[in-house]
Design a protein around this motif. Structure first.
Motif, PDB file in Angstrom:
ATOM      1  N   GLU A   1       0.880  -1.039   0.114  1.00 22.56           N
ATOM      2  CA  GLU A   1      -0.094  -0.382  -0.260  1.00 22.56           C
ATOM      3  C   GLU A   1       1.213   1.569   0.185  1.00 22.56           C
ATOM      4  N   TYR A   2       1.963   1.516   0.222  1.00 25.44           N
ATOM      5  CA  TYR A   2       3.146   2.953   0.998  1.00 25.44           C
ATOM      6  C   TYR A   2       3.353   2.844  -0.584  1.00 25.44           C
ATOM      7  N   GLY A   3       3.062   1.366  -0.780  1.00 33.28           N
ATOM      8  CA  GLY A   3       3.938   1.661  -2.990  1.00 33.28           C
ATOM      9  C   GLY A   3       3.458   1.961  -3.638  1.00 33.28           C
ATOM     10  N   LEU A   4       1.701   2.668  -3.219  1.00 33.23           N
ATOM     11  CA  LEU A   4       0.863   2.707  -4.386  1.00 33.23           C
ATOM     12  C   LEU A   4       0.159   4.183  -4.036  1.00 33.23           C
ATOM     13  N   MET A   5       1.029   5.330  -2.874  1.00 32.72           N
ATOM     14  CA  MET A   5       1.006   6.212  -2.409  1.00 32.72           C
ATOM     15  C   MET A   5       1.724   6.907  -3.476  1.00 32.72           C
ATOM     16  N   GLY A   6       2.790   6.771  -4.031  1.00 30.50           N
ATOM     17  CA  GLY A   6       3.384   8.025  -5.023  1.00 30.50           C
ATOM     18  C   GLY A   6       4.555   7.869  -4.251  1.00 30.50           C
ATOM     19  N   ALA A   7       5.564   8.248  -5.584  1.00 29.31           N
ATOM     20  CA  ALA A   7       7.276   8.408  -5.318  1.00 29.31           C
ATOM     21  C   ALA A   7       6.901   9.785  -4.096  1.00 29.31           C
ATOM     22  N   ASP A   8       6.575  10.704  -4.734  1.00 29.12           N
ATOM     23  CA  ASP A   8       6.487  12.117  -4.476  1.00 29.12           C
ATOM     24  C   ASP A   8       5.935  12.202  -3.048  1.00 29.12           C
ATOM     25  N   ASN A   9       4.864  11.426  -2.883  1.00 31.98           N
ATOM     26  CA  ASN A   9       5.173  11.628  -1.446  1.00 31.98           C
ATOM     27  C   ASN A   9       5.510  11.594   0.306  1.00 31.98           C
ATOM     28  N   PRO A  10       5.632  13.249   0.607  1.00 38.76           N
ATOM     29  CA  PRO A  10       6.595  13.518   1.629  1.00 38.76           C
ATOM     30  C   PRO A  10       7.016  11.998   3.027  1.00 38.76           C
ATOM     31  N   LEU A  11       5.470  11.257   3.319  1.00 41.91           N
ATOM     32  CA  LEU A  11       4.719  10.383   4.157  1.00 41.91           C
ATOM     33  C   LEU A  11       5.680   9.240   3.248  1.00 41.91           C
ATOM     34  N   ARG A  12       5.889   8.925   2.026  1.00 43.12           N
ATOM     35  CA  ARG A  12       6.383   7.711   2.168  1.00 43.12           C
ATOM     36  C   ARG A  12       7.530   7.114   2.308  1.00 43.12           C
ATOM     37  N   GLY A  13       8.549   7.763   2.907  1.00 48.19           N
ATOM     38  CA  GLY A  13       9.274   7.644   3.524  1.00 48.19           C
ATOM     39  C   GLY A  13       9.493   7.241   4.909  1.00 48.19           C
ATOM     40  N   PRO A  14       9.087   8.242   4.999  1.00 48.25           N
ATOM     41  CA  PRO A  14       8.644   7.591   7.141  1.00 48.25           C
ATOM     42  C   PRO A  14       8.093   6.807   7.184  1.00 48.25           C
ATOM     43  N   ARG A  15       7.058   5.913   6.153  1.00 48.76           N
ATOM     44  CA  ARG A  15       6.223   4.973   6.587  1.00 48.76           C
ATOM     45  C   ARG A  15       7.061   3.851   6.466  1.00 48.76           C
ATOM     46  N   LEU A  16       7.758   4.374   5.182  1.00 46.23           N
ATOM     47  CA  LEU A  16       9.259   3.117   5.513  1.00 46.23           C
ATOM     48  C   LEU A  16       9.672   2.956   6.774  1.00 46.23           C
ATOM     49  N   ALA A  17      10.314   4.051   7.063  1.00 44.94           N
ATOM     50  CA  ALA A  17      11.089   3.675   7.914  1.00 44.94           C
ATOM     51  C   ALA A  17      10.610   3.003   9.088  1.00 44.94           C
ATOM     52  N   LEU A  18       9.067   3.338  10.088  1.00 45.17           N
ATOM     53  CA  LEU A  18       8.351   2.503  10.282  1.00 45.17           C
ATOM     54  C   LEU A  18       7.918   1.218  10.168  1.00 45.17           C
ATOM     55  N   LEU A  19       7.985   0.903   9.127  1.00 47.01           N
ATOM     56  CA  LEU A  19       7.924  -0.450   8.564  1.00 47.01           C
ATOM     57  C   LEU A  19       9.525  -1.021   8.303  1.00 47.01           C
ATOM     58  N   ALA A  20      10.394  -0.626   8.803  1.00 45.68           N
ATOM     59  CA  ALA A  20      11.972  -1.233   9.029  1.00 45.68           C
ATOM     60  C   ALA A  20      11.758  -1.565  10.415  1.00 45.68           C
ATOM     61  N   ALA A  21      11.447  -0.576  11.307  1.00 45.20           N
ATOM     62  CA  ALA A  21      11.355  -1.112  12.880  1.00 45.20           C
ATOM     63  C   ALA A  21      10.234  -1.238  12.843  1.00 45.20           C
ATOM     64  N   ARG A  22       9.239  -1.775  12.382  1.00 44.84           N
ATOM     65  CA  ARG A  22       8.007  -2.251  13.452  1.00 44.84           C
ATOM     66  C   ARG A  22       8.564  -4.366  13.172  1.00 44.84           C
ATOM     67  N   THR A  23       9.290  -4.224  11.670  1.00 47.33           N
ATOM     68  CA  THR A  23      10.113  -5.535  11.337  1.00 47.33           C
ATOM     69  C   THR A  23      11.130  -5.699  11.945  1.00 47.33           C
ATOM     70  N   GLY A  24      11.224  -5.348  12.814  1.00 47.60           N
ATOM     71  CA  GLY A  24      12.991  -5.329  13.588  1.00 47.60           C
ATOM     72  C   GLY A  24      14.069  -5.588  13.135  1.00 47.60           C
ATOM     73  N   ASP A  25      13.812  -4.390  11.689  1.00 49.54           N
ATOM     74  CA  ASP A  25      15.530  -3.593  10.915  1.00 49.54           C
ATOM     75  C   ASP A  25      15.948  -2.616  11.514  1.00 49.54           C
ATOM     76  N   GLN A  26      16.489  -2.651  12.308  1.00 50.19           N
ATOM     77  CA  GLN A  26      17.233  -1.551  12.866  1.00 50.19           C
ATOM     78  C   GLN A  26      17.727  -1.008  12.485  1.00 50.19           C
ATOM     79  N   SER A  27      18.846  -1.458  11.464  1.00 52.38           N
ATOM     80  CA  SER A  27      19.870  -0.354  11.245  1.00 52.38           C
ATOM     81  C   SER A  27      19.469  -0.159   9.954  1.00 52.38           C
TER      82      SER A  27
END
Length: 634
Positions: free
Chosen positions: A530-556
């Motif tokens: 779903e985040y991939g469908l937001m549009g690459a220029d959406n400023p919230l897409r990057g923060p959401r991908l970071a949240l995704l990494a945090a929630r899945t244990g990918d701290q680095s």
């Protein structure tokens, strides 16, 4: 039989061809559907039908001219069994009443349905089937009506950010359409017959002025977005989709010498004319024409126009046709453009109108809205204070001129958000609702504000009223998805966001809410899609991908993305960084970013009280101190 059928369709066999599109549409929604067209050769058909009927989680009974007739005994028998089991869900395809004994449950009417999966009546059926499947189905009872009079009471159980909603996703919040209400009217955009497409703003503007005037005299007036959604449909179909008894249509032909306005009020069901008038006037008489139309329509709908309501018709307006024309242009810009340049043009148009009429309250509202929105969404940080001050001053001038208007208070609520004074935002929101309970613009913003700053009960009540008056407005379903997400009702948030996308597939922000809900439900793969469908220029897409990494244990990975976000200079993302660090369990960095968000006046702070992504830091004493600093109510 291979297994229990989720949905059984009971119908008269002669109606089979009519049912095929409905069955296909239900299956496309993911429902396993059984109907007797599924019976194979050599089957013991009576036993097969009985087994499926008794195991079905939901039985849709289709009432038509054939099934209510003397040969419809099998349908009546199947309906009786379904009703005894509590899984009876009646619909009608013809204008018929159900047989004696089956009329106490109200019907969903699909007689005008043409296969559109976004049709509100079909969406209501989908929601009802889901409720029936879940075992939460309680069919509304009462005298059968031409379209469903749906109970939308919501049960809200309090808790720290937790809301339990009875029936959400079924008959409750997604189905504001009821039977045609006698004092509800749709004002369609007037046709531009001037031969100049650039004049469309004027014919559209007259319709919008009439919507405002009629709502102020006590009529329930359908919002512009929903009217535009059905503008190409025949009047009976448009009226059915909007749940209105009356439709006002018209046309405008304007030249330098004259203006002709044709207006007609008709019954939505049979298009019988209730009132009509043609006006041939000088261009400067436009406002008198609007007042006359509003007065005549109110009279035709039997609204008693005392002295106060006659004043309300023109409340906030002007007697200067040139000034009004400038504000109609300004409103067109506000709908179509959101660039920094467009705000300057809007302000220039409002200022020109004010010079022509210094007592034109609507012009001050337009000025206040332009300055406030520009300050919050597009401004240089060094200009925010001055722009918010200009916006507040203009809104207060409008109030001084026309104290009974709700619109200026709605702008002041947004202005207070820009100042991070959320207690004031709540007060102004409630004031706007008290003054303008039927204004769709006020209702649309108030429902979100109440979810963020008020109580769930208030938010749901206003959101329900807003959708009833603007049922085809995709933005409202995005707002609802957002509201349900912050109230921790994640499956229902997904349903609401999908409803928004069905109405407006290009409304990409809805994918954000779906992704967030999937992330909270522990479904990271679906969230990422779903985040991939937001549009690459959406400023919230990057923060959401970071949240995704945090929630899945990918701290680095989360840390790396957070570093990249901190280096961006084109957008303020301190609030989003606080969410990321909260999810990583780093409370100190989360609060450092929140402190920076306050300094930068980050608009994300409006969500502080309800945001699930900040739950890991909610118990820290610094969090309560921050809520107090920002004037959140308890």
């Amino acid at each position: 039989m291979t297994g229990p059928a989720e949905v059984f369709v009971s119908y008269k066999s002669e109606d089979r061809a009519r049912l095929k599109p409905l069955v296909a549409a239900l299956e496309a929604e993911g429902f396993p559907v059984w109907w007797d067209a599924r019976i194979g050769g050599g089957s013991n058909w009576r036993q097969d039908i009985e087994q499926h009927l008794e195991s079905a989680a939901c039985v849709i009974v289709v009432w038509t001219k054939r099934s209510v007739g003397p040969d419809g005994e099998f349908v009546r028998d199947e309906a009786a069994r379904a009703r005894r089991r509590g899984v009876y869900l009646p619909i009608r395809l013809d204008e018929v009443d159900p047989p004696l004994g089956f009329g106490e449950v109200q019907l969903l009417s699909l007689k005008a349905w043409k296969g559109n999966p976004a049709d509100p009546n079909f969406r209501a059926l989908v929601d009802a089937v889901r409720s029936c499947q879940s075992g939460k189905w309680a069919a509304p009872t009462g005298t059968a009506s031409k379209s469903p009079a749906i109970s939308r009471r919501v049960l809200i159980a309090g808790g720290a950010g937790t809301v339990a909603v009875a029936g959400v996703g079924a008959w409750a919040l997604l189905t504001p359409w009821g039977s045609a209400v006698s004092n509800r009217v749709a004002v369609m955009s007037f046709a531009n017959l001037s031969g100049d497409p650039s004049q469309a703003y004027f014919s559209d503007g007259i319709a919008e002025e009439l919507r405002g005037a009629l709502s102020r005299v006590g009529l329930e007036v359908i919002g512009r977005a929903s009217c535009d959604a059905v503008k190409d449909l025949a009047i009976p179909e448009a009226a059915a989709k909007l749940g209105v008894a009356n439709i006002l249509t018209g046309s405008v032909r304007r030249s330098s010498q004259t203006i002709r306005v044709d207006a007609q009020l008709v019954n939505g069901a049979d298009v019988v004319e209730k009132w009509a008038q043609t006006y041939d006037r000088a261009p400067g008489d436009t406002i008198r024409i609007q007042t006359d139309i509003a007065t005549e329509v109110a009279s035709a709908l039997r609204v008693a126009l005392g002295a106060a309501k006659k004043v309300a018709i023109a409340l906030g307006g002007t007697a200067n046709a040139e000034a009004q024309d400038l504000i109609l242009q300004c409103r067109k810009l506000s709908r179509e453009m959101t660039s920094a340049d467009s705000f300057q043009r809007r302000i220039a148009l409002a200022d020109a109108a004010i010079r022509l009429d210094p007592h034109y309250a609507d012009a001050y509202i337009a000025r206040a809205s332009a300055f406030t929105t520009m300050a919050i969404l597009f401004s240089d940080p060094t200009k925010v204070d001055s722009q918010l001050s200009e916006g507040e001053a203009a809104a207060r001038k409008a109030i001084a001129i026309a104290p009974a208007l709700g619109g200026p208070h709605s702008v002041l609520a947004f202005n207070a958000q820009g100042r991070l004074n959320f207690g004031a935002a709540l007060r102004e929101t409630k004031m706007s609702l008290a003054l303008a309970p039927n204004d769709t613009g006020v209702l649309n913003s108030a429902s979100r504000n109440l979810a963020l700053f008020g109580t769930p009960a208030e938010a749901f009540e206003v959101a329900d009223r807003s959708r009833a008056l603007d049922p085809l407005n995709a933005a409202l379903y995005s707002y609802k998805a957002e509201m349900l997400f912050y109230l921790r009702h994640y499956p229902q948030a997904i349903d609401a966001a999908k409803s928004s996308l069905r109405l407006a597939p290009t409304r990409l922000i809805s994918h954000l809410f779906i992704g967030d809900a999937f992330l909270q439900l522990g479904k990271p793969a679906q969230a990422k899609a779903e985040y991939g469908l937001m549009g690459a220029d959406n400023p919230l897409r990057g923060p959401r991908l970071a949240l995704l990494a945090a929630r899945t244990g990918d701290q680095s990975g989360a840390e790396q993305l957070a570093t990249q976000l901190k280096q961006r200079a084109d957008v303020t993302l301190n609030y989003q960084l606080a969410e990321i660090f909260a999810q990583l369990g780093d409370q100190d960095r989360a609060f450092a970013e929140l402190a920076e968000a306050v300094r930068a006046r980050d608009s994300g702070l409006a969500y502080l009280r309800v945001d699930p992504f900040l739950d890991p830091v909610r118990g820290d004493p610094r969090f309560a101190a921050l809520l107090k600093q920002l004037n959140f109510t308890a």
